[in-house]
Write an enzyme that holds these catalytic residues in place. Structure first.
Site, PDB file in Angstrom:
ATOM      1  N   GLY A  16       1.177   7.565   0.727  1.00 22.44           N
ATOM      2  CA  GLY A  16       0.884   6.945   2.071  1.00 22.44           C
ATOM      3  C   GLY A  16       1.971   6.805   3.141  1.00 22.44           C
ATOM      4  N   ASN A  90       9.256  -0.348   1.917  1.00 24.73           N
ATOM      5  CA  ASN A  90       8.105  -0.139   2.265  1.00 24.73           C
ATOM      6  C   ASN A  90       7.271  -0.283   1.030  1.00 24.73           C
ATOM      7  OD1 ASN A  90       5.830   1.592   3.581  1.00 24.73           O
ATOM      8  ND2 ASN A  90       6.224   2.718   1.305  1.00 24.73           N
ATOM      9  N   TYR A 156      -2.260 -12.133   0.991  1.00 27.57           N
ATOM     10  CA  TYR A 156      -1.598 -11.043   1.462  1.00 27.57           C
ATOM     11  C   TYR A 156      -0.739 -11.553   2.864  1.00 27.57           C
ATOM     12  CZ  TYR A 156      -0.731  -6.059   3.390  1.00 27.57           C
ATOM     13  OH  TYR A 156      -0.340  -5.125   3.941  1.00 27.57           O
TER      14      TYR A 156
END
Ligand code: NDP
Ligand code: 8X3
Length: 257
Positions: A16, A90, A156
């Protein structure tokens, strides 16, 4: 030989956004420390990046949730790798898409431990060297979910709001040490993110991106490159980057058929 190359540590470089960022920064000649849990991918990437771009690349295989592993790996860096100029935090994930009353609490632990605590451990280990050298740059990958809340993603969203607050606070802590702190907050990016969120259900994951053009990992990599390439007196504090077809967390314009 590129003389202004930096030593850059990227967490979650095995897919990703992290993988795309590693590729772009390698193409620009930077020295990379790429990290993640899937060592086979790290090794393959490193070989390819070194062959393609003639850069120095080091792989570090660990789980960011494991505080001892984070310390051990970073403390074991040889002197030529320990002066990290840029940390790109990240690594992260969403697990599940469920309302609060039925969500899986193990999913909550995984998101909190990775997205918040892992990012904190990495920062705590690497920031002191930056302070000693009076320079450095920390780039945190947040999310639209750190700017807005949306249903079925309470934890989240909470983790990404935590990243947002942490980013703002450490920018103040590190101000007098000359260290830049940047947050890059994407909307929908097509990566392995949704396959992970839906625990391997590729069909469900594909539906997330149906009928519109999502961002790619490379789109976010370009923003990272822009942020780290600014002159010494310029800091990019915060970027919110969305697909043109996405107005906010909950509104995506999809073409029918
Ligand atoms: P991917 O699933 O493609 O990549 C996630 C990366 O994180 C992988 O390299 C994975 O590596 C790593 N990772 C996950 N858990 C851990 C762990 N415990 N320890 C070490 N590494 C870990 O998703 P994205 O590229 O989309 O996600 C990257 C970041 O971008 C995340 O923080 C995500 O929240 C954020 N983001 C994503 C958006 C999207 O729509 N895709 C939008 C906004 C933000 P490995 O499995 O090898 O450990
Ligand atoms: C990932 C983007 O909209 O799935 O952070 O939360 S979203």
């Amino acid at each position: 030989m590129i003389m202004n190359n930096k030593t850059i540590c990227i967490t979650g470089a095995t897919s990703g956004i992290g993988e795309a960022t590693a590729n772009l920064l390698a193409r620009k000649g930077h020295r990379l420390i790429i990290t993640g849990r899937r060592d086979d991918r790290l090794k393959k990437m490193s070989t390819e990046l070194v062959e393609s771009y003639n850069i120095d690349c080091l792989t570090l295989n660990f789980d960011v949730r494991d505080k001892s592993a984070v310390s051990a790996k970073l403390e074991s860096l040889a002197p030529e790798w320990s002066g990290i100029d840029v940390l790109i935090n990240n690594a992260g994930l969403a697990a599940g898409l469920d309302p609060v009353h039925s969500a899986n609490m193990d999913d909550w632990e995984q998101m909190i431990d990775t997205n918040i605590k892992g990012l904190l451990y990495m920062t705590r280990m690497i920031a002191p060297g930056m302070v000693d050298r009076g320079m450095g740059h920390i780039v945190n990958i947040g999310s639209i979910a750190g700017k807005e809340a949306y249903p079925n993603a309470s934890v989240y969203c909470a983790t990404k709001h935590a990243v947002d607050a942490f980013t703002k606070a450490i920018r103040m802590d590190l101000l007098k040490h000359g260290i830049k702190v940047t947050a890059i907050n994407p909307g929908a990016v097509e990566t392995e993110f949704s396959v992970v969120r839906f625990k391997g259900d590729q069909e469900k994951a594909d539906k997330v991106y149906d009928g519109f053009s999502p961002l790619t990992g490379h789109d976010i990599a370009e923003a990272v490159l822009f942020a780290i390439d600014r002159p010494a007196h310029v800091n990019i504090n915060d970027l919110l980057i969305m697909p043109t077809a996405q107005a906010c967390a909950t509104q995506i314009h999809r073409k029918k058929g």
